[in-house]
Design a protein around this motif. Structure first.
Motif, PDB file in Angstrom:
ATOM      1  N   ASP A 141      34.642  35.687  21.719  1.00 49.15           N
ATOM      2  CA  ASP A 141      35.043  34.371  21.238  1.00 49.15           C
ATOM      3  C   ASP A 141      35.592  33.452  22.316  1.00 49.15           C
ATOM      4  O   ASP A 141      36.007  32.361  22.013  1.00 49.15           O
ATOM      5  CB  ASP A 141      36.083  34.519  20.120  1.00 49.15           C
ATOM      6  CG  ASP A 141      37.369  35.198  20.586  1.00 49.15           C
ATOM      7  OD1 ASP A 141      37.437  35.571  21.773  1.00 49.15           O
ATOM      8  OD2 ASP A 141      38.289  35.351  19.768  1.00 49.15           O
ATOM      9  N   LYS A 142      35.630  33.886  23.580  1.00 45.39           N
ATOM     10  CA  LYS A 142      36.122  33.005  24.624  1.00 45.39           C
ATOM     11  C   LYS A 142      35.430  33.300  25.947  1.00 45.39           C
ATOM     12  O   LYS A 142      35.445  34.427  26.426  1.00 45.39           O
ATOM     13  CB  LYS A 142      37.637  33.143  24.811  1.00 45.39           C
ATOM     14  CG  LYS A 142      38.183  32.121  25.815  1.00 45.39           C
ATOM     15  CD  LYS A 142      39.653  32.288  26.052  1.00 45.39           C
ATOM     16  CE  LYS A 142      40.178  31.163  26.945  1.00 45.39           C
ATOM     17  NZ  LYS A 142      39.408  31.025  28.200  1.00 45.39           N
ATOM     18  N   ALA A 143      34.848  32.272  26.537  1.00 46.42           N
ATOM     19  CA  ALA A 143      34.197  32.431  27.830  1.00 46.42           C
ATOM     20  C   ALA A 143      35.228  32.445  28.938  1.00 46.42           C
ATOM     21  O   ALA A 143      36.306  31.864  28.824  1.00 46.42           O
ATOM     22  CB  ALA A 143      33.199  31.286  28.053  1.00 46.42           C
ATOM     23  N   HIS A 144      34.892  33.124  30.026  1.00 48.18           N
ATOM     24  CA  HIS A 144      35.760  33.108  31.208  1.00 48.18           C
ATOM     25  C   HIS A 144      35.660  31.752  31.907  1.00 48.18           C
ATOM     26  O   HIS A 144      34.617  31.084  31.866  1.00 48.18           O
ATOM     27  CB  HIS A 144      35.341  34.212  32.176  1.00 48.18           C
ATOM     28  CG  HIS A 144      35.587  35.590  31.655  1.00 48.18           C
ATOM     29  ND1 HIS A 144      36.809  36.214  31.735  1.00 48.18           N
ATOM     30  CD2 HIS A 144      34.760  36.469  31.038  1.00 48.18           C
ATOM     31  CE1 HIS A 144      36.734  37.412  31.200  1.00 48.18           C
ATOM     32  NE2 HIS A 144      35.495  37.592  30.770  1.00 48.18           N
ATOM     33  N   VAL A 145      36.731  31.348  32.533  1.00 48.41           N
ATOM     34  CA  VAL A 145      36.761  30.091  33.291  1.00 48.41           C
ATOM     35  C   VAL A 145      36.774  30.468  34.773  1.00 48.41           C
ATOM     36  O   VAL A 145      37.837  30.639  35.387  1.00 48.41           O
ATOM     37  CB  VAL A 145      37.993  29.245  32.929  1.00 48.41           C
ATOM     38  CG1 VAL A 145      37.950  27.908  33.668  1.00 48.41           C
ATOM     39  CG2 VAL A 145      38.061  29.024  31.418  1.00 48.41           C
ATOM     40  N   PHE A 146      35.580  30.619  35.342  1.00 48.31           N
ATOM     41  CA  PHE A 146      35.474  31.088  36.725  1.00 48.31           C
ATOM     42  C   PHE A 146      35.575  29.925  37.710  1.00 48.31           C
ATOM     43  O   PHE A 146      35.001  28.861  37.506  1.00 48.31           O
ATOM     44  CB  PHE A 146      34.151  31.822  36.940  1.00 48.31           C
ATOM     45  CG  PHE A 146      34.101  33.173  36.290  1.00 48.31           C
ATOM     46  CD1 PHE A 146      34.981  34.177  36.669  1.00 48.31           C
ATOM     47  CD2 PHE A 146      33.164  33.454  35.306  1.00 48.31           C
ATOM     48  CE1 PHE A 146      34.941  35.433  36.082  1.00 48.31           C
ATOM     49  CE2 PHE A 146      33.104  34.701  34.712  1.00 48.31           C
ATOM     50  CZ  PHE A 146      33.999  35.695  35.097  1.00 48.31           C
ATOM     51  N   ARG A 147      36.290  30.158  38.799  1.00 51.07           N
ATOM     52  CA  ARG A 147      36.403  29.212  39.905  1.00 51.07           C
ATOM     53  C   ARG A 147      36.237  29.976  41.208  1.00 51.07           C
ATOM     54  O   ARG A 147      36.670  31.123  41.340  1.00 51.07           O
ATOM     55  CB  ARG A 147      37.773  28.520  39.898  1.00 51.07           C
ATOM     56  CG  ARG A 147      38.017  27.634  38.680  1.00 51.07           C
ATOM     57  CD  ARG A 147      37.232  26.341  38.751  1.00 51.07           C
ATOM     58  NE  ARG A 147      37.547  25.452  37.650  1.00 51.07           N
ATOM     59  CZ  ARG A 147      36.931  25.445  36.473  1.00 51.07           C
ATOM     60  NH1 ARG A 147      35.946  26.302  36.248  1.00 51.07           N
ATOM     61  NH2 ARG A 147      37.281  24.613  35.523  1.00 51.07           N
ATOM     62  N   ILE A 148      35.612  29.326  42.201  1.00 53.23           N
ATOM     63  CA  ILE A 148      35.492  29.928  43.525  1.00 53.23           C
ATOM     64  C   ILE A 148      36.883  30.247  44.050  1.00 53.23           C
ATOM     65  O   ILE A 148      37.801  29.427  43.955  1.00 53.23           O
ATOM     66  CB  ILE A 148      34.769  28.984  44.500  1.00 53.23           C
ATOM     67  CG1 ILE A 148      33.321  28.754  44.037  1.00 53.23           C
ATOM     68  CG2 ILE A 148      34.775  29.561  45.909  1.00 53.23           C
ATOM     69  CD1 ILE A 148      32.444  29.973  44.108  1.00 53.23           C
ATOM     70  N   GLN A 149      37.049  31.438  44.620  1.00 52.63           N
ATOM     71  CA  GLN A 149      38.377  31.889  45.032  1.00 52.63           C
ATOM     72  C   GLN A 149      38.375  32.358  46.487  1.00 52.63           C
ATOM     73  O   GLN A 149      37.458  33.050  46.924  1.00 52.63           O
ATOM     74  CB  GLN A 149      38.812  33.054  44.129  1.00 52.63           C
ATOM     75  CG  GLN A 149      40.185  33.622  44.438  1.00 52.63           C
ATOM     76  CD  GLN A 149      41.293  32.721  43.958  1.00 52.63           C
ATOM     77  OE1 GLN A 149      41.094  31.851  43.124  1.00 52.63           O
ATOM     78  NE2 GLN A 149      42.498  32.915  44.481  1.00 52.63           N
ATOM     79  N   ASN A 150      39.400  31.941  47.232  1.00 52.75           N
ATOM     80  CA  ASN A 150      39.654  32.496  48.556  1.00 52.75           C
ATOM     81  C   ASN A 150      40.661  33.627  48.387  1.00 52.75           C
ATOM     82  O   ASN A 150      41.851  33.381  48.193  1.00 52.75           O
ATOM     83  CB  ASN A 150      40.226  31.435  49.499  1.00 52.75           C
ATOM     84  CG  ASN A 150      39.243  30.329  49.799  1.00 52.75           C
ATOM     85  OD1 ASN A 150      38.040  30.521  49.736  1.00 52.75           O
ATOM     86  ND2 ASN A 150      39.753  29.153  50.115  1.00 52.75           N
ATOM     87  N   PHE A 151      40.180  34.852  48.411  1.00 55.10           N
ATOM     88  CA  PHE A 151      41.051  36.000  48.184  1.00 55.10           C
ATOM     89  C   PHE A 151      41.794  36.371  49.463  1.00 55.10           C
ATOM     90  O   PHE A 151      41.181  36.483  50.526  1.00 55.10           O
ATOM     91  CB  PHE A 151      40.241  37.203  47.701  1.00 55.10           C
ATOM     92  CG  PHE A 151      39.651  37.025  46.336  1.00 55.10           C
ATOM     93  CD1 PHE A 151      40.426  37.206  45.205  1.00 55.10           C
ATOM     94  CD2 PHE A 151      38.324  36.663  46.185  1.00 55.10           C
ATOM     95  CE1 PHE A 151      39.889  37.045  43.943  1.00 55.10           C
ATOM     96  CE2 PHE A 151      37.770  36.498  44.923  1.00 55.10           C
ATOM     97  CZ  PHE A 151      38.557  36.682  43.799  1.00 55.10           C
ATOM     98  N   LYS A 152      43.090  36.549  49.359  1.00 58.13           N
ATOM     99  CA  LYS A 152      43.877  37.008  50.488  1.00 58.13           C
ATOM    100  C   LYS A 152      43.936  38.528  50.434  1.00 58.13           C
ATOM    101  O   LYS A 152      44.214  39.110  49.404  1.00 58.13           O
ATOM    102  CB  LYS A 152      45.294  36.425  50.434  1.00 58.13           C
ATOM    103  CG  LYS A 152      45.326  34.907  50.568  1.00 58.13           C
ATOM    104  CD  LYS A 152      46.749  34.384  50.519  1.00 58.13           C
ATOM    105  CE  LYS A 152      46.767  32.864  50.675  1.00 58.13           C
ATOM    106  NZ  LYS A 152      48.154  32.327  50.600  1.00 58.13           N
ATOM    107  N   GLY A 153      43.685  39.159  51.553  1.00 59.81           N
ATOM    108  CA  GLY A 153      43.637  40.610  51.555  1.00 59.81           C
ATOM    109  C   GLY A 153      42.279  41.106  51.114  1.00 59.81           C
ATOM    110  O   GLY A 153      41.273  40.386  51.176  1.00 59.81           O
ATOM    111  N   LEU A 154      42.217  42.337  50.643  1.00 63.13           N
ATOM    112  CA  LEU A 154      40.962  42.985  50.273  1.00 63.13           C
ATOM    113  C   LEU A 154      40.806  42.984  48.761  1.00 63.13           C
ATOM    114  O   LEU A 154      41.737  43.313  48.035  1.00 63.13           O
ATOM    115  CB  LEU A 154      40.943  44.422  50.802  1.00 63.13           C
ATOM    116  CG  LEU A 154      41.247  44.575  52.304  1.00 63.13           C
ATOM    117  CD1 LEU A 154      41.345  46.043  52.668  1.00 63.13           C
ATOM    118  CD2 LEU A 154      40.180  43.879  53.137  1.00 63.13           C
TER     119      LEU A 154
END
Length: 444
Positions: free
Chosen positions: A181-194
Protein backbone atom coordinates in the motif's frame (compact mmCIF):
# COMPACT_ATOMS: atom_id res chain seq x y z
CA UNK A 1 24.63 -30.28 20.08
CA UNK A 2 21.42 -32.01 19.03
CA UNK A 3 20.20 -32.04 15.43
CA UNK A 4 17.43 -29.61 16.35
CA UNK A 5 19.92 -27.24 17.92
CA UNK A 6 22.19 -27.39 14.88
CA UNK A 7 19.27 -26.73 12.54
CA UNK A 8 18.05 -23.85 14.69
CA UNK A 9 21.52 -22.28 14.78
CA UNK A 10 21.93 -22.67 11.03
CA UNK A 11 18.64 -20.97 10.31
CA UNK A 12 19.38 -18.11 12.68
CA UNK A 13 22.89 -17.46 11.42
CA UNK A 14 22.45 -17.83 7.67
CA UNK A 15 24.53 -15.20 5.81
CA UNK A 16 22.85 -12.46 3.80
CA UNK A 17 25.73 -10.30 2.49
CA UNK A 18 27.99 -10.89 -0.52
CA UNK A 19 31.61 -9.77 -0.44
CA UNK A 20 32.67 -10.15 -4.08
CA UNK A 21 32.33 -6.53 -5.23
CA UNK A 22 33.69 -5.13 -1.97
CA UNK A 23 36.90 -7.10 -2.39
CA UNK A 24 37.20 -6.06 -6.03
CA UNK A 25 36.89 -2.40 -5.02
CA UNK A 26 39.73 -2.96 -2.56
CA UNK A 27 41.86 -4.24 -5.46
CA UNK A 28 41.19 -1.26 -7.75
CA UNK A 29 44.12 1.07 -8.58
CA UNK A 30 44.51 4.11 -6.36
CA UNK A 31 44.47 7.59 -7.91
CA UNK A 32 47.83 9.38 -7.80
CA UNK A 33 48.12 12.93 -9.18
CA UNK A 34 51.26 13.62 -11.21
CA UNK A 35 52.39 17.12 -10.16
CA UNK A 36 53.63 19.77 -12.54
CA UNK A 37 56.97 21.34 -11.62
CA UNK A 38 57.38 23.60 -14.65
CA UNK A 39 57.51 27.38 -14.44
CA UNK A 40 54.28 27.92 -16.32
CA UNK A 41 52.41 31.14 -15.63
CA UNK A 42 50.17 30.39 -12.63
CA UNK A 43 47.88 33.22 -13.73
CA UNK A 44 46.61 30.97 -16.55
CA UNK A 45 45.83 28.08 -14.19
CA UNK A 46 42.18 27.86 -13.04
CA UNK A 47 41.90 28.42 -9.29
CA UNK A 48 40.12 25.11 -8.70
CA UNK A 49 43.09 23.03 -9.86
CA UNK A 50 46.15 22.21 -7.80
CA UNK A 51 49.54 21.05 -9.07
CA UNK A 52 47.93 18.25 -11.09
CA UNK A 53 47.29 20.93 -13.76
CA UNK A 54 49.92 20.83 -16.53
CA UNK A 55 48.58 23.47 -18.90
CA UNK A 56 48.91 22.86 -22.62
CA UNK A 57 50.95 19.67 -23.09
CA UNK A 58 50.87 17.16 -25.93
CA UNK A 59 49.66 13.56 -25.83
CA UNK A 60 53.20 12.29 -26.21
CA UNK A 61 54.38 14.14 -23.12
CA UNK A 62 51.30 13.01 -21.22
CA UNK A 63 52.14 9.42 -22.10
CA UNK A 64 55.61 9.83 -20.63
CA UNK A 65 54.30 11.32 -17.39
CA UNK A 66 51.61 8.71 -16.69
CA UNK A 67 53.67 5.59 -16.00
CA UNK A 68 51.43 3.44 -13.79
CA UNK A 69 47.75 2.56 -13.43
CA UNK A 70 46.05 5.25 -11.34
CA UNK A 71 48.37 8.08 -12.41
CA UNK A 72 46.46 11.15 -13.65
CA UNK A 73 46.86 14.79 -14.60
CA UNK A 74 44.79 17.64 -16.04
CA UNK A 75 45.74 19.58 -19.16
CA UNK A 76 44.23 22.16 -21.44
CA UNK A 77 42.33 20.63 -24.33
CA UNK A 78 44.34 21.00 -27.52
CA UNK A 79 41.35 21.65 -29.81
CA UNK A 80 39.22 23.64 -27.37
CA UNK A 81 41.10 26.35 -25.54
CA UNK A 82 39.57 27.08 -22.17
CA UNK A 83 38.40 23.50 -21.81
CA UNK A 84 40.21 20.85 -19.84
CA UNK A 85 41.01 17.17 -20.25
CA UNK A 86 41.48 14.62 -17.50
CA UNK A 87 44.08 12.07 -18.59
CA UNK A 88 44.66 8.91 -16.60
CA UNK A 89 46.22 5.50 -16.99
CA UNK A 90 44.19 2.37 -16.43
CA UNK A 91 44.85 -1.23 -17.36
CA UNK A 92 48.03 -0.14 -19.12
CA UNK A 93 46.18 2.28 -21.42
CA UNK A 94 45.91 6.06 -21.52
CA UNK A 95 42.36 7.41 -21.23
CA UNK A 96 41.12 10.97 -21.77
CA UNK A 97 37.91 12.60 -20.54
CA UNK A 98 36.47 16.10 -20.92
CA UNK A 99 36.52 17.55 -17.41
CA UNK A 100 33.96 20.07 -16.16
CA UNK A 101 33.69 22.25 -13.06
CA UNK A 102 30.61 24.12 -11.79
CA UNK A 103 31.61 24.27 -8.16
CA UNK A 104 32.16 20.51 -8.30
CA UNK A 105 34.17 18.33 -10.65
CA UNK A 106 32.37 16.02 -13.05
CA UNK A 107 32.88 13.94 -16.17
CA UNK A 108 29.50 12.22 -16.34
CA UNK A 109 26.47 12.38 -14.03
CA UNK A 110 28.32 12.10 -10.73
CA UNK A 111 29.77 15.27 -9.18
CA UNK A 112 32.63 15.46 -6.69
CA UNK A 113 34.03 18.08 -4.34
CA UNK A 114 37.52 16.70 -4.86
CA UNK A 115 39.13 15.76 -8.16
CA UNK A 116 40.94 12.91 -6.41
CA UNK A 117 37.57 11.39 -5.46
CA UNK A 118 36.38 11.65 -9.06
CA UNK A 119 39.41 9.75 -10.33
CA UNK A 120 39.22 7.11 -7.58
CA UNK A 121 35.54 6.57 -8.31
CA UNK A 122 36.28 6.18 -12.01
CA UNK A 123 39.09 3.70 -11.38
CA UNK A 124 36.82 1.63 -9.15
CA UNK A 125 34.04 1.59 -11.75
CA UNK A 126 36.36 0.63 -14.61
CA UNK A 127 38.03 -2.07 -12.52
CA UNK A 128 34.68 -3.61 -11.62
CA UNK A 129 33.47 -3.46 -15.22
CA UNK A 130 36.53 -5.43 -16.35
CA UNK A 131 36.57 -7.94 -13.50
CA UNK A 132 32.87 -8.39 -12.83
CA UNK A 133 30.91 -6.87 -15.72
CA UNK A 134 28.83 -9.99 -16.30
CA UNK A 135 28.25 -10.44 -12.57
CA UNK A 136 27.03 -6.85 -12.19
CA UNK A 137 24.75 -7.25 -15.20
CA UNK A 138 23.10 -10.32 -13.70
CA UNK A 139 23.15 -9.63 -9.97
CA UNK A 140 19.93 -7.63 -9.85
CA UNK A 141 18.00 -9.93 -12.19
CA UNK A 142 19.10 -12.99 -10.22
CA UNK A 143 18.17 -11.55 -6.82
CA UNK A 144 15.04 -12.82 -5.06
CA UNK A 145 13.08 -10.41 -2.89
CA UNK A 146 11.97 -12.99 -0.32
CA UNK A 147 15.63 -13.97 0.17
CA UNK A 148 16.97 -10.40 0.21
CA UNK A 149 18.68 -8.92 3.28
CA UNK A 150 15.83 -6.40 3.60
CA UNK A 151 13.20 -9.12 3.76
CA UNK A 152 15.36 -11.41 5.88
CA UNK A 153 16.43 -8.84 8.49
CA UNK A 154 13.13 -6.96 8.70
CA UNK A 155 10.53 -9.71 8.40
CA UNK A 156 9.47 -9.55 12.02
CA UNK A 157 9.53 -5.73 12.05
CA UNK A 158 7.37 -5.45 8.96
CA UNK A 159 5.00 -8.10 10.23
CA UNK A 160 4.55 -6.27 13.54
CA UNK A 161 4.01 -2.91 11.87
CA UNK A 162 1.70 -4.39 9.26
CA UNK A 163 -0.52 -6.05 11.85
CA UNK A 164 -0.59 -2.78 13.78
CA UNK A 165 -2.12 -1.08 10.74
CA UNK A 166 -4.43 -3.97 9.87
CA UNK A 167 -2.25 -4.61 6.84
CA UNK A 168 -1.55 -8.13 5.58
CA UNK A 169 1.60 -9.55 7.21
CA UNK A 170 4.44 -9.65 4.69
CA UNK A 171 5.64 -13.12 5.56
CA UNK A 172 4.20 -14.94 2.54
CA UNK A 173 5.82 -15.15 -0.90
CA UNK A 174 5.12 -12.24 -3.22
CA UNK A 175 3.17 -14.50 -5.53
CA UNK A 176 0.48 -15.04 -2.87
CA UNK A 177 -1.44 -11.94 -3.97
CA UNK A 178 -0.15 -9.61 -1.28
CA UNK A 179 -1.31 -6.03 -1.70
CA UNK A 180 1.31 -3.41 -0.90
CA UNK A 181 0.00 0.00 0.00
CA UNK A 182 2.95 2.40 -0.07
CA UNK A 183 5.72 2.91 -2.60
CA UNK A 184 9.26 3.66 -1.52
CA UNK A 185 10.51 7.22 -2.00
CA UNK A 186 13.97 6.61 -3.45
CA UNK A 187 16.58 9.37 -3.79
CA UNK A 188 20.17 9.20 -5.02
CA UNK A 189 22.38 8.87 -1.95
CA UNK A 190 26.03 9.61 -1.18
CA UNK A 191 26.74 6.91 1.39
CA UNK A 192 29.45 7.60 3.94
CA UNK A 193 31.44 4.52 4.77
CA UNK A 194 30.66 1.08 3.35
CA UNK A 195 27.15 0.05 2.33
CA UNK A 196 25.48 -3.05 0.92
CA UNK A 197 22.35 -3.30 -1.19
CA UNK A 198 19.32 -4.37 0.85
CA UNK A 199 17.87 -6.12 -2.21
CA UNK A 200 20.67 -8.19 -3.77
CA UNK A 201 23.08 -8.21 -0.82
CA UNK A 202 26.00 -6.96 -2.94
CA UNK A 203 28.38 -4.15 -2.08
CA UNK A 204 27.45 -0.65 -3.30
CA UNK A 205 30.71 0.47 -4.86
CA UNK A 206 32.11 3.90 -5.56
CA UNK A 207 32.84 7.15 -3.71
CA UNK A 208 29.56 9.05 -4.21
CA UNK A 209 26.06 8.32 -5.54
CA UNK A 210 26.59 4.61 -4.91
CA UNK A 211 22.84 3.93 -4.95
CA UNK A 212 19.48 5.09 -3.67
CA UNK A 213 17.82 5.26 -0.27
CA UNK A 214 14.15 5.44 0.64
CA UNK A 215 13.48 8.68 2.50
CA UNK A 216 10.73 7.06 4.57
CA UNK A 217 12.12 3.70 5.69
CA UNK A 218 15.84 3.88 4.95
CA UNK A 219 15.98 0.93 2.53
CA UNK A 220 19.21 1.18 0.49
CA UNK A 221 19.77 -0.36 -2.93
CA UNK A 222 21.53 -0.11 -6.25
CA UNK A 223 19.53 2.00 -8.67
CA UNK A 224 18.73 -1.00 -10.86
CA UNK A 225 17.79 -3.12 -7.86
CA UNK A 226 15.39 -0.45 -6.59
CA UNK A 227 13.30 -0.94 -9.73
CA UNK A 228 12.43 -4.48 -8.62
CA UNK A 229 11.47 -3.70 -5.02
CA UNK A 230 7.70 -3.87 -4.41
CA UNK A 231 5.74 -1.03 -2.84
CA UNK A 232 5.97 -2.33 0.73
CA UNK A 233 7.45 0.71 2.47
CA UNK A 234 6.84 0.92 6.22
CA UNK A 235 7.92 4.44 7.28
CA UNK A 236 8.11 3.42 10.93
CA UNK A 237 11.05 1.19 10.09
CA UNK A 238 13.42 4.14 10.19
CA UNK A 239 12.72 4.31 13.93
CA UNK A 240 13.56 0.63 14.35
CA UNK A 241 16.70 0.24 12.23
CA UNK A 242 19.52 -0.68 14.55
CA UNK A 243 23.03 -2.07 14.46
CA UNK A 244 22.51 -5.47 12.84
CA UNK A 245 24.02 -5.82 9.37
CA UNK A 246 25.98 -2.55 9.64
CA UNK A 247 29.72 -2.54 8.92
CA UNK A 248 31.74 -2.11 12.14
CA UNK A 249 33.88 0.75 10.83
CA UNK A 250 30.84 2.59 9.45
CA UNK A 251 29.04 2.13 12.78
CA UNK A 252 31.98 3.59 14.69
CA UNK A 253 32.20 6.56 12.34
CA UNK A 254 28.48 7.20 12.68
CA UNK A 255 28.79 7.21 16.48
CA UNK A 256 32.03 9.19 16.41
CA UNK A 257 33.69 6.53 18.54
CA UNK A 258 36.20 3.69 18.39
CA UNK A 259 34.49 1.79 21.19
CA UNK A 260 32.95 -1.61 20.72
CA UNK A 261 29.24 -1.73 19.82
CA UNK A 262 26.96 -1.32 22.83
CA UNK A 263 25.17 -4.59 21.98
CA UNK A 264 28.42 -6.57 22.28
CA UNK A 265 29.27 -4.92 25.59
CA UNK A 266 25.80 -5.51 27.03
CA UNK A 267 25.56 -9.16 25.96
CA UNK A 268 29.05 -10.03 27.19
CA UNK A 269 28.44 -8.46 30.60
CA UNK A 270 25.11 -10.24 31.03
CA UNK A 271 26.59 -13.60 29.99
CA UNK A 272 29.47 -13.16 32.43
CA UNK A 273 27.00 -12.14 35.14
CA UNK A 274 24.91 -15.31 34.95
CA UNK A 275 26.13 -17.59 32.16
CA UNK A 276 29.80 -18.42 32.74
CA UNK A 277 28.86 -21.69 34.43
CA UNK A 278 25.95 -22.51 32.11
CA UNK A 279 26.65 -25.87 30.49
CA UNK A 280 27.10 -25.59 26.72
CA UNK A 281 27.11 -21.79 26.63
CA UNK A 282 27.43 -20.70 22.94
CA UNK A 283 26.98 -24.33 21.85
CA UNK A 284 23.36 -24.70 22.99
CA UNK A 285 21.03 -22.53 20.94
CA UNK A 286 18.23 -20.39 22.28
CA UNK A 287 14.83 -20.65 20.67
CA UNK A 288 14.90 -19.00 17.25
CA UNK A 289 11.78 -16.91 17.89
CA UNK A 290 13.24 -15.62 21.15
CA UNK A 291 16.55 -14.73 19.48
CA UNK A 292 14.68 -12.86 16.75
CA UNK A 293 12.51 -11.10 19.32
CA UNK A 294 15.58 -9.92 21.25
CA UNK A 295 17.19 -8.72 18.02
CA UNK A 296 14.12 -6.60 17.26
CA UNK A 297 14.15 -5.29 20.83
CA UNK A 298 17.78 -4.16 20.42
CA UNK A 299 16.88 -2.43 17.15
CA UNK A 300 14.00 -0.65 18.83
CA UNK A 301 15.35 0.17 22.29
CA UNK A 302 19.10 0.29 21.66
CA UNK A 303 21.20 0.46 24.82
CA UNK A 304 18.00 0.71 26.89
CA UNK A 305 17.26 -2.97 26.18
CA UNK A 306 16.65 -5.01 29.35
CA UNK A 307 18.69 -8.23 29.36
CA UNK A 308 17.81 -9.25 32.91
CA UNK A 309 16.44 -12.72 33.78
CA UNK A 310 12.95 -11.34 34.21
CA UNK A 311 12.91 -10.47 30.48
CA UNK A 312 15.20 -13.17 29.07
CA UNK A 313 15.43 -16.11 31.44
CA UNK A 314 17.35 -18.31 28.99
CA UNK A 315 20.94 -17.02 28.81
CA UNK A 316 21.35 -18.94 25.54
CA UNK A 317 19.04 -16.42 23.86
CA UNK A 318 21.46 -13.60 24.71
CA UNK A 319 24.41 -15.72 23.57
CA UNK A 320 22.55 -16.42 20.33
CA UNK A 321 21.95 -12.73 19.66
CA UNK A 322 25.64 -11.99 20.24
CA UNK A 323 26.61 -14.65 17.69
CA UNK A 324 23.93 -13.38 15.31
CA UNK A 325 25.31 -9.85 15.50
CA UNK A 326 28.77 -10.96 14.41
CA UNK A 327 27.36 -13.37 11.82
CA UNK A 328 25.44 -10.56 10.10
CA UNK A 329 28.41 -8.20 9.76
CA UNK A 330 28.92 -7.44 6.04
CA UNK A 331 32.68 -7.56 6.63
CA UNK A 332 33.47 -10.40 9.06
CA UNK A 333 35.24 -9.62 12.32
CA UNK A 334 38.30 -11.41 10.90
CA UNK A 335 38.37 -9.20 7.81
CA UNK A 336 39.02 -10.53 4.31
CA UNK A 337 42.52 -9.10 3.95
CA UNK A 338 43.65 -10.73 7.21
CA UNK A 339 42.04 -14.12 6.58
CA UNK A 340 44.82 -15.56 4.33
CA UNK A 341 47.45 -14.52 6.86
CA UNK A 342 45.54 -16.31 9.60
CA UNK A 343 45.31 -19.50 7.56
CA UNK A 344 49.04 -19.39 6.83
CA UNK A 345 49.80 -18.83 10.50
CA UNK A 346 47.64 -21.80 11.52
CA UNK A 347 49.78 -24.10 9.37
CA UNK A 348 52.96 -23.12 11.24
CA UNK A 349 54.16 -26.29 13.06
CA UNK A 350 56.06 -24.43 15.80
CA UNK A 351 53.59 -23.19 18.42
CA UNK A 352 55.57 -20.10 19.39
CA UNK A 353 55.97 -19.00 15.77
CA UNK A 354 52.30 -19.80 15.12
CA UNK A 355 51.25 -17.51 17.97
CA UNK A 356 53.54 -14.73 16.78
CA UNK A 357 52.22 -14.91 13.21
CA UNK A 358 48.63 -14.85 14.43
CA UNK A 359 49.50 -11.80 16.54
CA UNK A 360 51.06 -10.10 13.50
CA UNK A 361 47.94 -10.81 11.44
CA UNK A 362 45.60 -9.47 14.12
CA UNK A 363 47.54 -6.19 14.22
CA UNK A 364 46.53 -5.59 10.57
CA UNK A 365 42.80 -5.56 11.33
CA UNK A 366 40.95 -2.22 11.05
CA UNK A 367 40.73 -0.54 14.48
CA UNK A 368 37.02 -1.23 14.89
CA UNK A 369 37.56 -4.92 14.15
CA UNK A 370 40.67 -5.18 16.31
CA UNK A 371 38.98 -3.63 19.37
CA UNK A 372 35.87 -5.80 19.08
CA UNK A 373 37.90 -8.97 18.52
CA UNK A 374 40.10 -8.21 21.51
CA UNK A 375 37.07 -7.63 23.72
CA UNK A 376 35.38 -10.82 22.53
CA UNK A 377 38.48 -13.01 22.84
CA UNK A 378 39.15 -11.94 26.43
CA UNK A 379 35.52 -12.77 27.18
CA UNK A 380 35.83 -16.23 25.60
CA UNK A 381 39.02 -16.75 27.62
CA UNK A 382 37.02 -16.17 30.80
CA UNK A 383 34.37 -18.59 29.57
CA UNK A 384 37.05 -21.23 28.94
CA UNK A 385 38.44 -20.72 32.44
CA UNK A 386 35.13 -22.17 33.70
CA UNK A 387 35.25 -25.23 31.42
CA UNK A 388 34.88 -27.66 34.34
CA UNK A 389 31.37 -26.30 34.88
CA UNK A 390 30.25 -25.12 31.43
CA UNK A 391 32.00 -27.90 29.45
CA UNK A 392 33.30 -25.32 26.96
CA UNK A 393 37.06 -25.51 26.52
CA UNK A 394 38.97 -23.10 24.28
CA UNK A 395 38.87 -25.70 21.51
CA UNK A 396 35.10 -26.18 21.91
CA UNK A 397 34.55 -22.43 21.83
CA UNK A 398 36.77 -21.96 18.78
CA UNK A 399 34.88 -24.70 16.92
CA UNK A 400 31.54 -23.05 17.69
CA UNK A 401 32.68 -19.49 16.91
CA UNK A 402 34.87 -19.88 13.81
CA UNK A 403 31.96 -20.01 11.28
CA UNK A 404 30.70 -16.74 12.82
CA UNK A 405 33.92 -14.73 12.94
CA UNK A 406 35.70 -15.77 9.74
CA UNK A 407 34.66 -15.17 6.10
CA UNK A 408 32.04 -17.73 5.17
CA UNK A 409 31.54 -19.95 2.10
CA UNK A 410 30.65 -16.85 0.06
CA UNK A 411 34.40 -16.72 -0.66
CA UNK A 412 33.74 -19.36 -3.33
CA UNK A 413 32.53 -16.57 -5.61
CA UNK A 414 35.96 -14.96 -5.69
CA UNK A 415 38.27 -17.89 -5.09
CA UNK A 416 39.51 -19.11 -8.45
CA UNK A 417 40.32 -22.50 -6.97
CA UNK A 418 36.75 -22.99 -5.81
CA UNK A 419 37.99 -23.87 -2.29
CA UNK A 420 35.97 -23.20 0.84
CA UNK A 421 37.27 -22.04 4.22
CA UNK A 422 39.22 -24.66 6.18
CA UNK A 423 37.37 -24.72 9.49
CA UNK A 424 40.12 -26.77 11.13
CA UNK A 425 42.64 -23.99 10.49
CA UNK A 426 40.16 -21.33 11.60
CA UNK A 427 39.49 -23.22 14.84
CA UNK A 428 43.24 -23.51 15.39
CA UNK A 429 43.63 -19.72 15.12
CA UNK A 430 40.78 -19.01 17.51
CA UNK A 431 42.01 -21.63 19.97
CA UNK A 432 45.41 -19.92 20.11
CA UNK A 433 43.80 -16.52 20.66
CA UNK A 434 41.44 -17.77 23.38
CA UNK A 435 44.26 -19.55 25.23
CA UNK A 436 46.76 -16.69 24.92
CA UNK A 437 44.89 -13.36 24.74
CA UNK A 438 47.59 -11.44 26.63
CA UNK A 439 50.20 -12.53 24.13
CA UNK A 440 48.10 -12.04 20.98
CA UNK A 441 46.83 -8.57 21.92
CA UNK A 442 49.90 -7.19 23.63
CA UNK A 443 51.33 -4.01 22.12
CA UNK A 444 54.93 -5.27 22.30
Amino acid sequence: MSNNEEENDSLTLSPVWKSYLYQLQQEAPTAIAIPCYSNQDDANKPHYFDNEYHGSIANQETQKLLQKDGHFLVRESGRNRGHHTLSLKFNGELKHYRLYFDGQFFVGEKKFDLLLDLVNDGLITMHLEIKAGDYIHLMCRAANYEQSPYFTLNERKRRTLSLGRNRPALVQPISDDIHYDKAHVFRIQNFKGLHWCDFCGNFMWGIVAQGVRCEDCGLSAHRKCSEKIPADCCPDLKLLRGVFGVDLTTLNKAHGSTRIPFLVDMCVKEIERRGLCSEGIYRVSGLRDDVEALRVTFDRDGDKTDLGPSSWEDINVIAGVLKLYFRLLPIPLIAFQVYPLMMTAAKEPDENRRSQRIKDAVQLLPPAHYNSLKYLIFHLHRVAENKEKNKMSSLNLSTVWCPTLFPGPDLQEINSTGSIPDFHLEATCLDVMIRQPLLIFSSV
